[in-house]
Design a protein around this motif. Sequence first.
Motif, PDB file in Angstrom:
ATOM      1  N   ASN B   4       0.858  -1.176   0.000  1.00 51.83           N
ATOM      2  CA  ASN B   4       0.000   0.000   0.000  1.00 51.83           C
ATOM      3  C   ASN B   4       0.897   1.229   0.000  1.00 51.83           C
ATOM      4  OD1 ASN B   4      -1.983   1.879   0.352  1.00 51.83           O
ATOM      5  ND2 ASN B   4      -2.303   1.415   2.533  1.00 51.83           N
ATOM      6  N   PRO B   5       1.502   1.505  -1.173  1.00 45.47           N
ATOM      7  CA  PRO B   5       2.513   2.560  -1.197  1.00 45.47           C
ATOM      8  C   PRO B   5       1.921   3.922  -0.830  1.00 45.47           C
ATOM      9  CG  PRO B   5       1.977   1.854  -3.431  1.00 45.47           C
ATOM     10  CD  PRO B   5       1.237   0.938  -2.515  1.00 45.47           C
ATOM     11  N   LYS B   6       2.665   4.652  -0.021  1.00 45.31           N
ATOM     12  CA  LYS B   6       2.182   5.950   0.460  1.00 45.31           C
ATOM     13  C   LYS B   6       3.202   7.040   0.181  1.00 45.31           C
ATOM     14  CE  LYS B   6      -0.408   4.369   4.557  1.00 45.31           C
ATOM     15  NZ  LYS B   6      -0.395   4.489   6.025  1.00 45.31           N
ATOM     16  N   THR B   7       2.693   8.249   0.051  1.00 48.88           N
ATOM     17  CA  THR B   7       3.604   9.394  -0.061  1.00 48.88           C
ATOM     18  C   THR B   7       4.045   9.809   1.344  1.00 48.88           C
ATOM     19  OG1 THR B   7       1.798  10.975   0.100  1.00 48.88           O
ATOM     20  CG2 THR B   7       2.430  10.280  -2.123  1.00 48.88           C
ATOM     21  N   GLN B  10       1.204  11.442   3.070  1.00 45.33           N
ATOM     22  CA  GLN B  10       0.197  10.490   3.536  1.00 45.33           C
ATOM     23  C   GLN B  10       0.645   9.793   4.831  1.00 45.33           C
ATOM     24  OE1 GLN B  10      -2.810   9.363   1.488  1.00 45.33           O
ATOM     25  NE2 GLN B  10      -3.348   8.773   3.576  1.00 45.33           N
ATOM     26  N   THR B 269       8.602   8.814   0.513  1.00 42.03           N
ATOM     27  CA  THR B 269       7.527   8.279  -0.320  1.00 42.03           C
ATOM     28  C   THR B 269       7.909   6.906  -0.884  1.00 42.03           C
ATOM     29  OG1 THR B 269       6.748  10.479  -0.873  1.00 42.03           O
ATOM     30  CG2 THR B 269       6.253   8.735  -2.469  1.00 42.03           C
ATOM     31  N   ASP B 270       6.986   5.961  -0.739  1.00 43.73           N
ATOM     32  CA  ASP B 270       7.237   4.611  -1.238  1.00 43.73           C
ATOM     33  C   ASP B 270       7.227   4.595  -2.764  1.00 43.73           C
ATOM     34  OD1 ASP B 270       7.157   3.567   1.381  1.00 43.73           O
ATOM     35  OD2 ASP B 270       4.964   3.446   1.291  1.00 43.73           O
ATOM     36  N   ALA B 273       3.920   4.918  -5.048  1.00 42.09           N
ATOM     37  CA  ALA B 273       2.896   5.834  -4.517  1.00 42.09           C
ATOM     38  C   ALA B 273       2.632   6.907  -5.566  1.00 42.09           C
ATOM     39  CB  ALA B 273       3.387   6.472  -3.223  1.00 42.09           C
ATOM     40  N   SER B 274       1.403   7.394  -5.614  1.00 42.34           N
ATOM     41  CA  SER B 274       1.126   8.380  -6.656  1.00 42.34           C
ATOM     42  C   SER B 274       0.698   9.720  -6.062  1.00 42.34           C
ATOM     43  CB  SER B 274       0.050   7.847  -7.605  1.00 42.34           C
ATOM     44  OG  SER B 274      -1.126   7.620  -6.873  1.00 42.34           O
TER      45      SER B 274
END
Lengths: 197, 473
Positions: B4-7, B10, B269-270, B273-274
């Motif tokens: 669940n990639p996050k910035t 986030q 940021t992962d 992540a977008s």
Amino acid sequence: MSAPKFTTLTARCVVLANNDVDTDQIIPARFLKVTDKLGLGEKLFCDWRYHDDGSPNPAFILNQAEAKGAQILVAGNNFGCGSSREHAPWALVGWGFQAVISPMFADIFKGNSLKNGLIPVVIQPAAHAALLAARAKNHDLPVTVDLRASTVAWPGQDPISFPIDPFSRACLLDGVDELGYLQKFAGQAQAYEARHA
Amino acid sequence: MSQNPKTLFQKIWDNHVVAEEPGAPAVLYIDLHLVHEVTSPQAFSVLKERGLKVLRPDRTVATMDHSIPTKGGYEAADEMGRIQLRLLEANAIAHGVRIYGLNSVQRGIVHVIGPEQGFTQPGMTIVCGDSHTSTHGAFGSLGFGIGTSEVGHVLATQCLLQRKARTCEVRVDGALRPGVTAKDIILAVLAKIGVGGGTGHVFEYTGSAIRALDMEGRMTVCNMSIEGGARAGMVAPDDKTFNYVAGREFAPKGAAWDQAVARWRQLPTDQGASYDKTVTLDAHSLEPMVTFGTNPGQGVAITQPLPLPSSLADAAERAGLEKSLAYMKFEAGKPILGQPVDVVFLGSCTNSRLVDLRAAAHLLRGRKVASSVKMMVVPGSQSVKQAAEAEGLDKIFKEAGADWREAGCSMCIAMNGDQLSPGQLAVSTSNRNFEGRQGKGGRTVLASPLTAVATAVAGCIADPRVLLNGGQS
Ligand code: SF4
């Protein structure tokens, strides 16, 4: 001090359609030395409104007869950009404004306005242009801002919906005090602190 | 790639949500609350009216910066300024809040001393009744400006009601050329997106040019995020960040430091992540930038002619440009190089740290400020001032004919008596060129410290690359 309330308003408007009006123009920094909120309405747009000698500049809209009694400001795009000073909505409210209509507001100004019962009414550029055209034809054009319905209307124009944060809207309709609301979370905040200690 | 990639934004957001009721904004926990004299009096009044105390004085730091004198001596410019300063002092004492007051040897501009003293740390939520709180995002924290009502909320509850912003990646790749600085990057970003381009968003600055900047440069960039309408600007923390924070008075120490760094390393940021949108800029093609108008988005490369209103299709934009040029007394289509200047201001929370003063002094060494120019150098904090004096930078400025002052906001906002006279033109390293910002009727051109020095020497707007190449400009 009670929380501000707003339901509906029908009032005349004044037009200041310049884009990117910053809060330094709304209330210049030299008036930020106050320790209360009083008297700022007299300094609203001070450097546009008064000549260097302190006399009113007749070319500025707020000094013209048509501004008398107006309670709605029709502004240009990106109104309230720049400094976070809440003195800006205090000055606008102090002058007598209760709503500002613009295609876009700066974020901090928008938040500050909502906390002071000054409604930031966001409308699309086409609707904004229509309002300016209607106002140009009739300087007494009555504009209605209905917060419950979240609409703005004027003669010849069906009500147009405007977006507004539902929480802020509810607070204004019911006179809810935001600080009081936040205080209800004291227990949860304490639990948060314990988790992150 | 995580599931669940996050910035960066986030992650900090998720980590600070205390509660969220349906239909209501999130209740966000605030790690650090910075307070200054101008935007706090009415907030403390609310506490008084309601019989409330500051909930976490240990997470609250007060400083005096906007109205304080920079000429030595400890009297504010006027009675109202004095009252406001005394009131902050009284409020801080009454609530047990640490204050960097007039007699503090570490006092300074709020956004300079926060990082300098180690209060500002990665992963934190940081607020202040001041829009340039975005500066602190340089450390991989979420820092943003709030209004005075919200200052009261945070004082009383250490929490804030917030809607989550959208994210905008500002990617700057490539190597800067000599004479081009962090200030030029951000002025170029603003010229590209305009003063409303970031509204509703939080910026995350990425790319090789941002990674290559020192912490001071990252602060310069993040500082002016608000000038693009973004409440916050962030840079993912890295070893440079940790090295800057390490050992500062309020930074974690010992085992707590190791744990903190381990946590901070999780913040970037992962992959995957977008962002809600992305803006890109090529650093290598940048030239020194200057503003020519009355908002910070009205900037050009210093060698370029000023834009023509006729080139704009939108009537309101055209009118805006015409109004700005008329106020600035600049002519469309003409070069801005060579415009005679009255004042050069080196200071403000954008460019008043030791590395800024060093770069400026290095360029000024052995040269003189033109006789027609008044140059003021105002360090961002008394600590910066002492460090600069220890290196002899003050001597370089003074020998060149510049005025060397005590720390404060000074002519960035002109509340303390340091101000332009009507009609005067200044080149300023600060962040706002709004009409009258530096004094009623004054005209401001924003630029980097290098461009400011080149201008001071030449007496007119000048390209710093000429001096860097050994020319006499
Ligand atoms: S230096 Fe200028 S921009 Fe920075 S905090 Fe002071 S007044 Fe605001």
